[in-house]
Design a protein around this motif. Structure first.
Motif, PDB file in Angstrom:
ATOM      1  N   VAL A 160      30.823  14.441  15.004  1.00 22.60           N
ATOM      2  CA  VAL A 160      31.541  14.843  13.798  1.00 22.60           C
ATOM      3  C   VAL A 160      33.010  14.436  13.902  1.00 22.60           C
ATOM      4  O   VAL A 160      33.615  13.977  12.926  1.00 22.60           O
ATOM      5  N   ALA A 161      33.594  14.577  15.088  1.00 29.16           N
ATOM      6  CA  ALA A 161      34.973  14.131  15.296  1.00 29.16           C
ATOM      7  C   ALA A 161      35.092  12.631  15.035  1.00 29.16           C
ATOM      8  O   ALA A 161      36.086  12.164  14.467  1.00 29.16           O
ATOM      9  N   TYR A 162      34.070  11.881  15.418  1.00 30.75           N
ATOM     10  CA  TYR A 162      34.048  10.435  15.166  1.00 30.75           C
ATOM     11  C   TYR A 162      34.038  10.152  13.670  1.00 30.75           C
ATOM     12  O   TYR A 162      34.778   9.290  13.185  1.00 30.75           O
ATOM     13  N   MET A 163      33.218  10.888  12.922  1.00 29.66           N
ATOM     14  CA  MET A 163      33.160  10.699  11.480  1.00 29.66           C
ATOM     15  C   MET A 163      34.476  11.093  10.820  1.00 29.66           C
ATOM     16  O   MET A 163      34.862  10.530   9.780  1.00 29.66           O
ATOM     17  N   MET A 164      35.185  12.047  11.424  1.00 25.40           N
ATOM     18  CA  MET A 164      36.481  12.472  10.910  1.00 25.40           C
ATOM     19  C   MET A 164      37.601  11.537  11.343  1.00 25.40           C
ATOM     20  O   MET A 164      38.748  11.718  10.940  1.00 25.40           O
ATOM     21  N   GLU A 165      37.273  10.577  12.192  1.00 22.49           N
ATOM     22  CA  GLU A 165      38.246   9.641  12.766  1.00 22.49           C
ATOM     23  C   GLU A 165      39.285  10.377  13.604  1.00 22.49           C
ATOM     24  O   GLU A 165      40.430   9.934  13.745  1.00 22.49           O
ATOM     25  N   ASP A 166      38.858  11.483  14.190  1.00 23.12           N
ATOM     26  CA  ASP A 166      39.709  12.251  15.098  1.00 23.12           C
ATOM     27  C   ASP A 166      39.353  11.813  16.518  1.00 23.12           C
ATOM     28  O   ASP A 166      38.636  12.503  17.249  1.00 23.12           O
ATOM     29  N   TYR A 167      39.880  10.655  16.901  1.00 24.80           N
ATOM     30  CA  TYR A 167      39.466  10.045  18.157  1.00 24.80           C
ATOM     31  C   TYR A 167      40.041  10.756  19.379  1.00 24.80           C
ATOM     32  O   TYR A 167      39.431  10.734  20.448  1.00 24.80           O
ATOM     33  N   ASP A 168      41.193  11.390  19.223  1.00 28.58           N
ATOM     34  CA  ASP A 168      41.741  12.162  20.341  1.00 28.58           C
ATOM     35  C   ASP A 168      40.809  13.321  20.681  1.00 28.58           C
ATOM     36  O   ASP A 168      40.534  13.584  21.862  1.00 28.58           O
ATOM     37  N   ARG A 169      40.353  14.011  19.653  1.00 25.94           N
ATOM     38  CA  ARG A 169      39.450  15.137  19.896  1.00 25.94           C
ATOM     39  C   ARG A 169      38.115  14.650  20.439  1.00 25.94           C
ATOM     40  O   ARG A 169      37.524  15.279  21.315  1.00 25.94           O
ATOM     41  N   MET A 170      37.649  13.539  19.911  1.00 24.51           N
ATOM     42  CA  MET A 170      36.391  12.967  20.398  1.00 24.51           C
ATOM     43  C   MET A 170      36.483  12.649  21.891  1.00 24.51           C
ATOM     44  O   MET A 170      35.580  12.971  22.669  1.00 24.51           O
ATOM     45  N   GLU A 171      37.591  12.049  22.280  1.00 27.29           N
ATOM     46  CA  GLU A 171      37.800  11.742  23.703  1.00 27.29           C
ATOM     47  C   GLU A 171      37.860  13.018  24.530  1.00 27.29           C
ATOM     48  O   GLU A 171      37.282  13.104  25.622  1.00 27.29           O
ATOM     49  N   GLN A 172      38.569  14.016  24.021  1.00 25.54           N
ATOM     50  CA  GLN A 172      38.702  15.292  24.739  1.00 25.54           C
ATOM     51  C   GLN A 172      37.336  15.934  24.979  1.00 25.54           C
ATOM     52  O   GLN A 172      37.046  16.414  26.079  1.00 25.54           O
ATOM     53  N   ILE A 173      36.509  15.933  23.943  1.00 27.97           N
ATOM     54  CA  ILE A 173      35.181  16.543  24.070  1.00 27.97           C
ATOM     55  C   ILE A 173      34.340  15.798  25.090  1.00 27.97           C
ATOM     56  O   ILE A 173      33.741  16.397  25.994  1.00 27.97           O
ATOM     57  N   CYS A 174      34.291  14.477  24.961  1.00 27.64           N
ATOM     58  CA  CYS A 174      33.424  13.674  25.828  1.00 27.64           C
ATOM     59  C   CYS A 174      33.914  13.640  27.271  1.00 27.64           C
ATOM     60  O   CYS A 174      33.104  13.577  28.200  1.00 27.64           O
ATOM     61  N   SER A 175      35.234  13.680  27.462  1.00 31.78           N
ATOM     62  CA  SER A 175      35.790  13.643  28.817  1.00 31.78           C
ATOM     63  C   SER A 175      35.415  14.885  29.608  1.00 31.78           C
ATOM     64  O   SER A 175      35.399  14.861  30.848  1.00 31.78           O
ATOM     65  N   ALA A 176      35.123  15.981  28.905  1.00 35.22           N
ATOM     66  CA  ALA A 176      34.748  17.229  29.582  1.00 35.22           C
ATOM     67  C   ALA A 176      33.254  17.287  29.912  1.00 35.22           C
ATOM     68  O   ALA A 176      32.801  18.231  30.559  1.00 35.22           O
ATOM     69  N   LEU A 177      32.493  16.283  29.458  1.00 40.56           N
ATOM     70  CA  LEU A 177      31.054  16.267  29.688  1.00 40.56           C
ATOM     71  C   LEU A 177      30.688  15.389  30.875  1.00 40.56           C
ATOM     72  O   LEU A 177      31.421  14.460  31.222  1.00 40.56           O
ATOM     73  N   ASP A 178      29.553  15.672  31.473  1.00 40.85           N
ATOM     74  CA  ASP A 178      29.059  14.894  32.609  1.00 40.85           C
ATOM     75  C   ASP A 178      28.428  13.600  32.086  1.00 40.85           C
ATOM     76  O   ASP A 178      27.416  13.646  31.381  1.00 40.85           O
ATOM     77  N   PRO A 179      28.992  12.435  32.405  1.00 40.54           N
ATOM     78  CA  PRO A 179      28.430  11.172  31.897  1.00 40.54           C
ATOM     79  C   PRO A 179      27.028  10.882  32.421  1.00 40.54           C
ATOM     80  O   PRO A 179      26.310  10.065  31.834  1.00 40.54           O
ATOM     81  N   LEU A 205      27.850  17.060  22.031  1.00 45.10           N
ATOM     82  CA  LEU A 205      27.693  15.694  21.533  1.00 45.10           C
ATOM     83  C   LEU A 205      27.754  15.656  20.010  1.00 45.10           C
ATOM     84  O   LEU A 205      28.318  14.726  19.418  1.00 45.10           O
ATOM     85  N   GLN A 206      27.156  16.654  19.379  1.00 43.61           N
ATOM     86  CA  GLN A 206      27.221  16.727  17.916  1.00 43.61           C
ATOM     87  C   GLN A 206      28.660  16.922  17.457  1.00 43.61           C
ATOM     88  O   GLN A 206      29.098  16.330  16.455  1.00 43.61           O
ATOM     89  N   MET A 207      29.403  17.742  18.162  1.00 45.19           N
ATOM     90  CA  MET A 207      30.798  17.966  17.796  1.00 45.19           C
ATOM     91  C   MET A 207      31.599  16.674  17.968  1.00 45.19           C
ATOM     92  O   MET A 207      32.458  16.349  17.136  1.00 45.19           O
ATOM     93  N   ALA A 208      31.314  15.912  19.031  1.00 47.75           N
ATOM     94  CA  ALA A 208      31.980  14.623  19.229  1.00 47.75           C
ATOM     95  C   ALA A 208      31.623  13.655  18.113  1.00 47.75           C
ATOM     96  O   ALA A 208      32.466  12.871  17.648  1.00 47.75           O
ATOM     97  N   LEU A 239      33.192  17.702   6.471  1.00 41.92           N
ATOM     98  CA  LEU A 239      33.217  17.573   7.927  1.00 41.92           C
ATOM     99  C   LEU A 239      34.035  18.677   8.585  1.00 41.92           C
ATOM    100  O   LEU A 239      33.701  19.125   9.687  1.00 41.92           O
ATOM    101  N   GLU A 240      35.106  19.109   7.920  1.00 44.17           N
ATOM    102  CA  GLU A 240      35.901  20.213   8.470  1.00 44.17           C
ATOM    103  C   GLU A 240      35.049  21.471   8.570  1.00 44.17           C
ATOM    104  O   GLU A 240      35.108  22.208   9.560  1.00 44.17           O
ATOM    105  N   GLY A 241      34.264  21.736   7.523  1.00 43.07           N
ATOM    106  CA  GLY A 241      33.395  22.904   7.542  1.00 43.07           C
ATOM    107  C   GLY A 241      32.353  22.815   8.630  1.00 43.07           C
ATOM    108  O   GLY A 241      32.066  23.807   9.317  1.00 43.07           O
ATOM    109  N   ALA A 242      31.775  21.630   8.797  1.00 41.88           N
ATOM    110  CA  ALA A 242      30.777  21.438   9.841  1.00 41.88           C
ATOM    111  C   ALA A 242      31.399  21.635  11.217  1.00 41.88           C
ATOM    112  O   ALA A 242      30.803  22.268  12.100  1.00 41.88           O
ATOM    113  N   MET A 243      32.614  21.109  11.398  1.00 38.55           N
ATOM    114  CA  MET A 243      33.292  21.257  12.690  1.00 38.55           C
ATOM    115  C   MET A 243      33.568  22.731  12.986  1.00 38.55           C
ATOM    116  O   MET A 243      33.434  23.177  14.136  1.00 38.55           O
TER     117      MET A 243
END
Length: 282
Positions: A103-122, A98-101, A76-80
């Motif tokens: 992968v962050a979910y699969m890595m259990e990196d929820y802070d990064r997942m939130e950061q990515i999604c918060s920057a996107l238009d819901p 969304l794909q990066m978010a 997952l690190e390589g994919a990220m």
């Protein structure tokens, strides 16, 4: 000039042009060999092909293929890393973000997942709010997850995945009636789906309707006879009802279906199931 070029009027290539033509051919060869290898499950060879191709040319399509194979390999690190390069080149590409978010979910990196999604238009894609809710659950903030899911379902009333996640979250918070409302909607929308049947069984268990829950677990196992979760949950319910023989049989079946989940022997599993099912934890 060669004989064939003389006949057809072809232009003699310069050394630089010949070199570029050869590099293009080698790049294409590596790229399509990698794609073929990926399709037939030869992941290691696919990775080598894609990495060699990228040494020749920074190609986003090849990077996309590479990150897909790396995910399959569990890297997952390589994919990220590949996704970071891709999103740097195309920061407004919603699918890449969304794909990066994901992968962050699969890595259990929820802070990064939130950061990515918060920057996107819901409003651009309903998955943005769903992933934000998942990130909040990963950060143990279920109330915020419910807020995102409420907004999502208000805008997309028929989004079954959002209702499923909201119902599970509400149930975990102890809001059984509210969880049941979503579970009932899901039964009408996709009643025969394994996840829906398991959810409704858990709701009925929380309501004290054990026999109804057992029937729902039976239905889930009919839908998927290899569902370790269905056997495990039914076994725990049997144990809570004092039906030890059936509980042991189900828990053993769950272990056989998913041996990696728990390496404890069946006796210990039965004790844990009883403890978990008992309202006093004894």
């Amino acid at each position: 000039m060669s004989f064939w070029k003389a006949i057809f009027g072809g232009k003699e290539l310069t050394p630089e042009e010949e070199k570029k033509e050869a590099e293009d051919k080698n790049f294409d060869l590596l790229k399509y060999d990698g794609i073929k290898a990926m399709k037939i499950g030869r992941a290691d060879y696919a990775v080598r092909c894609f990495e060699e191709a990228l040494k020749m040319r920074n190609d986003l399509e090849v990077r996309d293929y590479l990150q897909q194979v790396l995910i399959r390999q569990g890297d997952l690190e390589g994919a990220m890393s590949q996704l970071e390069i891709m999103t740097a080149a195309e920061p407004d590409n919603l699918m890449l973000n969304l794909q990066m978010a994901h992968v962050a979910y699969m890595m259990e990196d929820y802070d990064r997942m939130e950061q990515i999604c918060s920057a996107l238009d819901p409003n651009a894609d309903e998955r943005v709010l769903l992933m934000l809710a998942q990130a909040m659950l990963g950060k143990n903030q279920p109330e915020k997850a419910i807020e995102h899911l409420n907004t999502l379902i208000t805008n997309h009333d028929d989004y079954a995945d959002a209702r499923l996640l909201r119902s599970k979250t509400l149930l975990n918070l102890g809001f059984t009636d509210e969880a049941d409302a979503d579970a009932m909607w899901l039964l009408e929308f996709a009643g025969g789906h394994e996840d829906v049947l398991l959810l409704k069984a858990q709701v009925e268990t929380a309501k004290g309707q054990q026999e109804t829950a057992l029937k729902l677990y039976d239905m889930a196992i009919e839908v998927n006879p290899f569902s370790a979760e269905a056997f495990r949950r039914r076994g725990e319910l049997y144990m809570a009802m004092g039906r030890t023989d059936k509980a042991e049989s189900d828990l053993q079946q769950a272990k056989e279906l998913n041996p990696e989940q728990d390496n404890e022997d069946i006796e210990q599993q039965v004790k844990e199931a009883y403890k978990n099912a008992s309202p006093f934890g004894v």
